[in-house]
Scaffold this motif. Structure first.
Motif, PDB file in Angstrom:
ATOM      1  N   ALA A  56       0.830  -1.205   0.000  1.00  0.00           N
ATOM      2  CA  ALA A  56       0.000   0.000   0.000  1.00  0.00           C
ATOM      3  C   ALA A  56       0.864   1.256   0.000  1.00  0.00           C
ATOM      4  CB  ALA A  56      -0.940  -0.016   1.201  1.00  0.00           C
ATOM      5  N   SER A  86      -2.786   3.923   4.173  1.00  0.00           N
ATOM      6  CA  SER A  86      -2.356   2.520   4.140  1.00  0.00           C
ATOM      7  C   SER A  86      -2.733   1.816   5.435  1.00  0.00           C
ATOM      8  CB  SER A  86      -0.838   2.427   3.958  1.00  0.00           C
ATOM      9  OG  SER A  86      -0.430   3.054   2.773  1.00  0.00           O
ATOM     10  N   LEU A 103      -5.374  -0.023   0.600  1.00  0.00           N
ATOM     11  CA  LEU A 103      -5.032   1.377   0.396  1.00  0.00           C
ATOM     12  C   LEU A 103      -6.318   2.137   0.091  1.00  0.00           C
ATOM     13  CD1 LEU A 103      -2.877   3.623   0.041  1.00  0.00           C
ATOM     14  CD2 LEU A 103      -2.805   3.027  -2.392  1.00  0.00           C
TER      15      LEU A 103
END
Length: 384
Positions: A75, A198, A213
């Motif tokens: 992410a 994230s 994400l």
């Protein structure tokens, strides 16, 4: 080994039994590929969207703004590389801090090799950024700022709302690594003006290898992984349905119990800090306030941190000297160095992080064992 006491919840958590139970049918019974058209696949598409909604509810985003990844590191990589390459015509300047997780710092090093200019903000003795320094670092070619929500080593919670407000006014994208923060404090991406966030499932009692994400709708970002059309064409690869189910289930449970659990952890955390600071020549790293509920990081003068960890392991205490991702590193923690901790104290640091199974009795046990161990190590050092 007298007993086993786990105090490394920032490294990873166990999968809660009810989470595992929710995941199990998707390994064996509901195993269809979500990209197929028959009913067992369509059912999995539905459960993926339900899991996205659970995550979206926790951070107050839209469901279609949640994209699953293999974890927090992917992410972070996607946020930085995706925005950098998609917006390089607008500028090549990115701002971050010196105390980020290596998933951010090493990605920034990679981007520097690709011609991007990175500004690394310094932090004060407790790990907080200076909002004025951030303001002064912004340039006409600044396209992204990435500042972690809460630090994984010293627990510092950054002024995210203030940062978001500034960057929103400047029309600069804001990403935050919230891997340690999510489910430990309220997060509202709209009120906090966060464009990307994230997270990682295994930090809140979900499965490893699962993350997500959040990408605000309209954000200009390139793909990190190319292939099929999964995740609305932005993140290729057959979806990890059991992992997705587990992540959605785990974050929902953690969010519902967050306030009560935080109060419990703060009491245990402060008791552990107070007990360890009674040891002569000990030092708390990071702040007393605005600190993650379960985070303790203490240095002991004249002690080799690696030896301390080995002895504690023999006793049955699971702890770390910092980030699990940098275990075995010879150099002292970059986080402790950044907040001005001298090298010998940085190398003697111990991170203890508390979680769901931590008890008052365990805290007392750990205080007693660390006190005795530090005393013996110092005595042996003097005698030798």
């Amino acid at each position: 080994m007298e007993r086993e006491v786990y105090m490394d919840y920032s490294a990873t958590t166990f999968v809660k039994p009810e989470v595992l139970e929710a995941m199990n049918p998707y390994f064996t019974e509901y195993f269809g590929n979500p990209s197929s058209i028959y009913h067992i696949s369509r059912m999995n598409k539905v459960i993926i969207n339900k899991s996205k909604q659970k995550i979206a509810d926790v951070i107050n985003s839209r469901r279609d703004e949640i994209f699953f990844t293999s974890g927090g590191s992917e992410a972070d990589n996607w946020a930085l590389k995706g925005v950098a390459f998609a917006n390089k015509d607008k500028g090549k300047h990115i701002i971050t801090t010196t105390i980020e997780h290596h998933a951010i710092l090493n990605t920034c090093k990679y981007l520097e090799k690709q011609g991007f200019d990175i500004t690394y903000l310094k932090v004060d003795k407790d790990g907080f950024i200076d909002i004025n320094e951030l303001r002064d670092s912004i340039r006409e070619d600044t396209i992204l700022v990435s500042i972690m929500f809460a630090n994984n080593e010293i627990g510092t919670i950054e002024p995210i709302s203030e940062i978001g407000k500034l960057l929103n006014e400047k029309n600069i994208l804001f990403h935050t690594d919230a891997v340690q923060a999510i489910t430990h404090m309220p997060i509202d991406v709209k009120k906090m003006n966060i464009d990307m966030l994230s997270m990682s499932s295994h930090k809140f009692y979900g499965p490893k290898g699962m993350g997500a994400l959040y990408i605000k709708k309209g954000t200009n970002i390139d793909n990190l992984i190319h292939g099929g059309g999964q995740e609305r064409g932005l993140r290729a690869g057959t979806e990890n349905v059991p992992g997705i189910v587990g992540m959605g289930f785990a974050i929902d449970i953690a969010n519902k119990t967050m306030n009560e659990e935080n109060k419990r952890l703060v009491i245990l955390r402060d008791k552990l800090i107070d007990g360890l600071l009674k040891i002569p020549d000990s030092k708390l790293n990071g702040p007393r306030k605005n600190r993650l509920p379960g985070n303790v990081n203490v240095s002991f003068g004249g002690i080799d941190g690696d030896i301390l960890l080995v002895i504690l392991d023999d006793i049955g205490i699971c702890a770390s000297s910092g980030s699990a991702c940098s275990a075995g590193a010879i150099e002292p923690s970059h986080v402790l160095t950044s907040i001005g901790v001298k090298s010998d104290y940085a190398k003697s640091s111990l991170r203890l992080t508390l979680g769901a199974n931590t008890t008052d009795d365990e805290v007392k046990f750990v205080i007693d064992k660390i006190t005795d161990t530090v005393e013996k190590l110092r005595k042996n050092k003097v005698e030798n």
